[in-house]
Scaffold this motif. Structure first.
Motif, mmCIF file in Angstrom:
data_model
loop_
_atom_site.group_PDB
_atom_site.id
_atom_site.type_symbol
_atom_site.label_atom_id
_atom_site.label_comp_id
_atom_site.label_asym_id
_atom_site.label_seq_id
_atom_site.Cartn_x
_atom_site.Cartn_y
_atom_site.Cartn_z
ATOM 1 N N ASP A 115 49.913 47.576 46.638
ATOM 2 C CA ASP A 115 49.204 46.938 45.296
ATOM 3 C C ASP A 115 50.355 45.936 44.920
ATOM 4 O O ASP A 115 50.123 45.678 43.741
ATOM 5 N N THR A 118 49.911 39.952 44.918
ATOM 6 C CA THR A 118 48.501 39.550 44.340
ATOM 7 C C THR A 118 47.913 38.925 45.271
ATOM 8 O O THR A 118 47.501 37.494 44.985
ATOM 9 N N GLN A 120 43.916 38.202 46.394
ATOM 10 C CA GLN A 120 42.729 38.382 46.014
ATOM 11 C C GLN A 120 41.727 38.585 47.252
ATOM 12 O O GLN A 120 41.955 38.184 48.332
ATOM 13 N N THR A 124 41.086 44.669 46.373
ATOM 14 C CA THR A 124 40.584 44.867 44.955
ATOM 15 C C THR A 124 39.724 46.140 45.157
ATOM 16 O O THR A 124 39.807 47.128 44.244
ATOM 17 N N ARG A 640 35.244 42.173 43.652
ATOM 18 C CA ARG A 640 34.843 43.322 43.017
ATOM 19 C C ARG A 640 33.540 43.977 43.329
ATOM 20 O O ARG A 640 33.247 45.226 43.027
ATOM 21 N N ASN A 688 33.989 47.471 41.971
ATOM 22 C CA ASN A 688 35.128 47.803 41.444
ATOM 23 C C ASN A 688 35.056 47.090 39.989
ATOM 24 O O ASN A 688 35.728 46.092 39.804
ATOM 25 N N GLN A 691 39.604 48.067 36.719
ATOM 26 C CA GLN A 691 40.887 48.673 37.525
ATOM 27 C C GLN A 691 40.791 50.035 37.572
ATOM 28 O O GLN A 691 40.697 50.834 36.584
ATOM 29 N N GLY A 692 40.716 50.737 38.669
ATOM 30 C CA GLY A 692 40.886 52.240 38.943
ATOM 31 C C GLY A 692 39.419 52.817 39.008
ATOM 32 O O GLY A 692 39.231 53.895 39.487
ATOM 33 N N ASN A 694 35.749 52.741 40.945
ATOM 34 C CA ASN A 694 35.179 52.560 41.922
ATOM 35 C C ASN A 694 33.751 53.112 42.384
ATOM 36 O O ASN A 694 33.684 54.379 41.874
ATOM 37 N N PRO A 736 45.469 54.011 37.777
ATOM 38 C CA PRO A 736 46.168 52.857 38.498
ATOM 39 C C PRO A 736 47.596 52.608 38.178
ATOM 40 O O PRO A 736 48.459 52.122 38.796
#
Length: 822
Positions: A115, A118, A120, A124, A640, A688, A691-692, A694, A736
């Motif tokens: 992680d 960066t 994409q 993610t 996402r 997603n 962040q964190g 799911n 995260p």
């Protein structure tokens, strides 16, 4: 009603496809970025994540270390690569519109976390898998593939503390477990329902790899659930009209690493597992990986004697990369098990539901927690799978892959089962009041039973431009041999009263069964058939424009049954079948939304002949299933949100059905005009949102019925079609960053509507009631340790699975686990 494609329609589709090939100068050229990811020795690295920074464009490298990304336009891009055990790498690449640019990467071993880069569009959404090299037998992104499939990856398996493939299937929309694994040679694995048809897990990395006991997940990288008739690329022997399950296994890599885990919990559960990887030479072209697990669990039906399941799984794998063009993989799966069969309760075949006084599993007089059997009813089972793969990159555009696979199963021992029978049926009519006060107890043993399956498959993959049109092609040759030598024997042993205080149900045990067989030798049911299947297939994905692609594929299959015994003697016979497949994909928003449609076909070979009422004999044609499907695939919000929504319609034709038996001549009169419909809709969501957080979810509806068959079931839902409504969901949050980074919670479950396991005029309707089963997990994932706990069936739900059977499922259980990672 959809029918098999006649030769005229096949010729029309072929002509259209050739016409597309001639549109090269009229089509829009694609802007492509491709290349290879290698280590310092020049060996390819598979499974590396390649992404374009600032976009949702990304993919994984295939087994040859190669990747291809389609760009919407030319320009300057930052491309990043990451792979566990290597330092992340980024390069700026300039690509001209309409041209193909090549950028190779050489990674250096290191321990930076994934992680930290960066990139994409790939991880993610960590539960999402955006491509597969197995579903279409070529590297193809989900958005480009007109077929529907769902993937359950190792991240989700780890978070849910999943130990078996059975538990992994809970995350696949529209898939319902129907039957527990018995371990019997040839047919003992778990059975599931998909799109109204029964399927089983018989494929591993795209070729045969059957396991007749519980399939351990210790060697599972991901599970692919491929939907709909898929004989064109996979044949009919290992698939069903509802689709197939493909287990993708863990591969060796170039650094020393692994994990050791211990787990324990309810019902005497205990488990130890290991995953160890190491290079075997200095330049790291030879790597070895070993996965293994031992697991034991008692039966939850534990009043008095408890049954048990004990399994050992060992999966070694070796990868040799002598050059940057040649990769050799050798691996094996060895499963050893001893078990007492789960309590499968059938509806007595000489009975009627109206005689019971009830018509649902939750109304039976059976004690949900009672074991109606004693000690000694054990069975030993073994499954041994051996695999070889040789992949050679002929040129930058063409690759040859050769698969050699051997799958062998063995079983010997007892197989207890039960009949729910009414007092009316057991009394011969002297009792007239509906009710059930006893249980028939029976056994079907196997004796030195074997089944071997061999497969040799040769693939040639190409990725090239014809004019300005990109073609991704696979041409394959396949040989499959199924050699059965199975001996089933047994019958009803005794009758036990229900709900009688103090009654000793342990009298149905190994000694009692042996004594019954000694007194009256049981009938034997042999399966000694030998079947060879010779196949050739080809598939082409043609990019007509940057946003529009077409798929055309065909298989020619020669089936050669050598005859033998299938419970009774059968004559040798041969059949040839042709299976076409077509698909269209249009992406109104490139790499984000695709509209797709497909026509897919499967077939089943039938016995050699039948007779009509006039005594005329006819050669049986292969039974066929034809699917038409359409829908939308989505990969939005910078990767996402991934989703698939589809509607399908499957029509089965050429079902051989018995009309009647002439009492004067004893002639069985048959016709091959039976049909079955199956249609429905499915939703698969992997998201997603922040962040964190799911989310995995799915919903499926299936409508199935016999349309033209015997009056006993005509117009009714098949009793093998499972629940018409299914839903699954899993929501998890993992911290995260910060002091508690890696701490997480997960919650979800499965819903299934009523399931008619008996549905006929003659016997009536018997239903397994709907259920909602909720599960939860908590975990703390540190760099070198992982602590986890899960609780299944939080609400202690009483529920049953089965087709033609009712099988009570495990009550609330809790398991804790600790793992050391190195």
């Amino acid at each position: 009603m959809t029918s098999p494609l006649p030769s005229s329609r096949l010729a029309t589709h072929t002509a259209l496809f050739l016409f597309f090939l001639l549109l090269g100068h009229l089509a829009q050229a694609q802007t492509l970025l491709s290349g290879r990811v290698m280590n310092a020795a020049g060996a390819p690295l598979s499974g590396a994540s390649v992404g374009v920074q600032g976009t949702n464009l990304g993919t994984d490298t295939d087994s040859n270390g190669e990747y291809t990304i389609t760009l919407s336009q030319g320009g300057s891009y930052v491309v990043g690569v990451r792979l566990l055990g290597y330092l992340n790498q980024e390069h700026r690449v300039t690509v001209k519109t309409g041209e193909k640019q090549t950028r190779n990467f050489i990674l250096t071993p290191g321990d930076r976390q994934l992680d930290e880069v960066t990139v994409q569009g790939d991880r993610t959404n960590k539960f999402s898998r955006k491509s597969s090299e197995y579903v279409g037998k070529m590297p193809l992104s989900n958005l480009e593939n007109p077929q529907v499939y769902a993937t359950v990856g190792k991240e989700l398996l780890t978070e849910q503390l999943v130990f078996t493939v059975d538990d992994a299937t809970r995350n696949a929309p529209g898939l319902q477990k129907m039957w527990e694994p018995t371990g019997r040679s040839g047919d003992g694995g778990s059975f599931y329902a998909s799109r109204g048809f029964v399927v089983s897990s018989q494929l591993r990395n795209g070729v045969v790899g059957s396991v007749t006991s519980t399939v351990d997940a210790v060697n599972l990288e991901k599970l692919e659930v491929i939907k709909g008739p898929s004989a064109t690329l996979y044949g009919s022997a290992l698939t069903s009209y509802g689709g197939l399950l493909n287990r993708v296994t863990k591969k060796p890599y170039e650094t020393v690493g692994g994990e050791v885990a211990l787990s324990a919990g309810s019902y005497g559960f205990h488990r130890a597992s290991v995953d160890v990887n190491t290079p075997l030479n200095a330049n790291k072209t030879l790597a070895f990986r070993l996965n293994g697990a031992y697991q034991y669990e008692d039966n939850f039906q534990n009043r008095g004697y408890t049954g048990f399941t004990k399994n050992l799984a060992i999966a070694p794998s070796l990868q040799f990369q002598p050059t940057d063009r040649l990769t050799i993989n050798l691996d094996a799966e060895v499963y050893r098990g001893t078990n007492v069969g789960k309590q499968l309760v059938y509806i007595y075949y000489l009975d009627k539901v109206s005689n019971f006084g009830f018509s649902r599993a939750d109304q039976t007089p059976l004690d949900y927690r009672q074991s109606y059997q004693g000690p000694g009813l054990t069975q030993d089972s073994r499954s041994t799978n051996l695999f070889g793969q040789v992949r050679y990159r002929i040129s930058p555009s063409f690759t040859s892959t050769t698969y050699l696979s051997s799958s062998r199963s063995f079983s010997e021992g007892k197989g207890p089962y039960f009949y729910l029978a009414s007092d009316i049926a057991l009394s011969g009519g002297t009792v007239t009041t509906p009710g059930v006060t006893s249980l028939l107890r029976a056994d079907q043993s196997t004796q030195d039973s074997h089944r071997q399956v061999y497969e040799v498959q040769q693939l040639f993959n190409g990725d090239f431009l014809l004019g300005n049109l990109r073609n991704r092609v696979v041409v394959g040759l396949d040989f499959l041999r199924v050699d059965s030598n199975v001996d089933f024997f047994g019958g009803i042993i005794d009758t036990a009263p229900l709900n009688v205080p103090g009654y000793d149900y342990r009298t149905f045990n190994g000694r009692a069964v042996d004594a019954a067989y000694a007194a009256t030798p049981p009938p034997h049911y042999l399966v000694t058939t030998k079947i060879n299947t010779y196949s050739a297939f080809a598939s082409d994905v043609l990019n007509i424009t940057d946003k529009l692609s077409a798929l055309a594929a065909v298989r020619v299959d020669r089936y050669d049954n050598k005859g033998g015994i299938l419970y009774s003697p059968i004559e040798a016979y041969e059949q040839t079948a042709v299976s076409p497949k077509f698909g269209l994909v249009y992406q109104p928003v490139k790499d984000r939304i695709s509209l797709f449609a497909n026509y897919q076909n499967s077939f089943n070979n039938q016995n050699s002949s039948y007779q009509n009422a006039q005594g005329e004999s006819f050669v049986t044609k292969p039974e066929r299933a034809n699917q038409v499907e359409g829908g939308v695939k989505l990969d939005a919000a910078q990767g996402r949100v991934s989703a698939t929504v589809s509607y399908y319609d499957i029509r089965v034709q050429n079902i051989l059905r018995t009309l009647y038996t002439d009492p004067n001549t004893s002639l069985t009169v048959s016709a091959q005009d039976g049909t079955q419909w199956s249609r429905g809709a499915e939703l698969n969501l992997v998201a997603n949102p922040v962040q964190g957080l799911n989310i995995v979810g799915g919903f499926a509806y299936n409508y199935s019925k016999f349309v033209n068959t015997s009056d006993d079931v005509n117009g009714r839902r098949p009793n093998t079609a499972s629940s018409p409504y299914l839903a699954n969901a899993w929501v998890s949050y993992r911290q995260p960053s910060g002091t508690l980074k890696g701490l997480g919670l997960g919650f979800g479950g499965n819903y299934a509507s009523d399931n008619k396991i008996l549905n006929s005029v003659s016997q009536g309707v018997f239903t397994l009631p709907s259920y909602t089963v909720l599960n939860a997990s908590a975990f703390y994932d540190l760099p070198h340790y992982r602590f986890a706990v899960k609780m299944d069936n939080l609400t202690n739900e009483h529920y049953w699975i089965g087709y033609t059977t009712l099988n009570a499922q495990k009550l609330r259980s809790i398991i804790g686990s600790i793992a050391y990672k190195f």
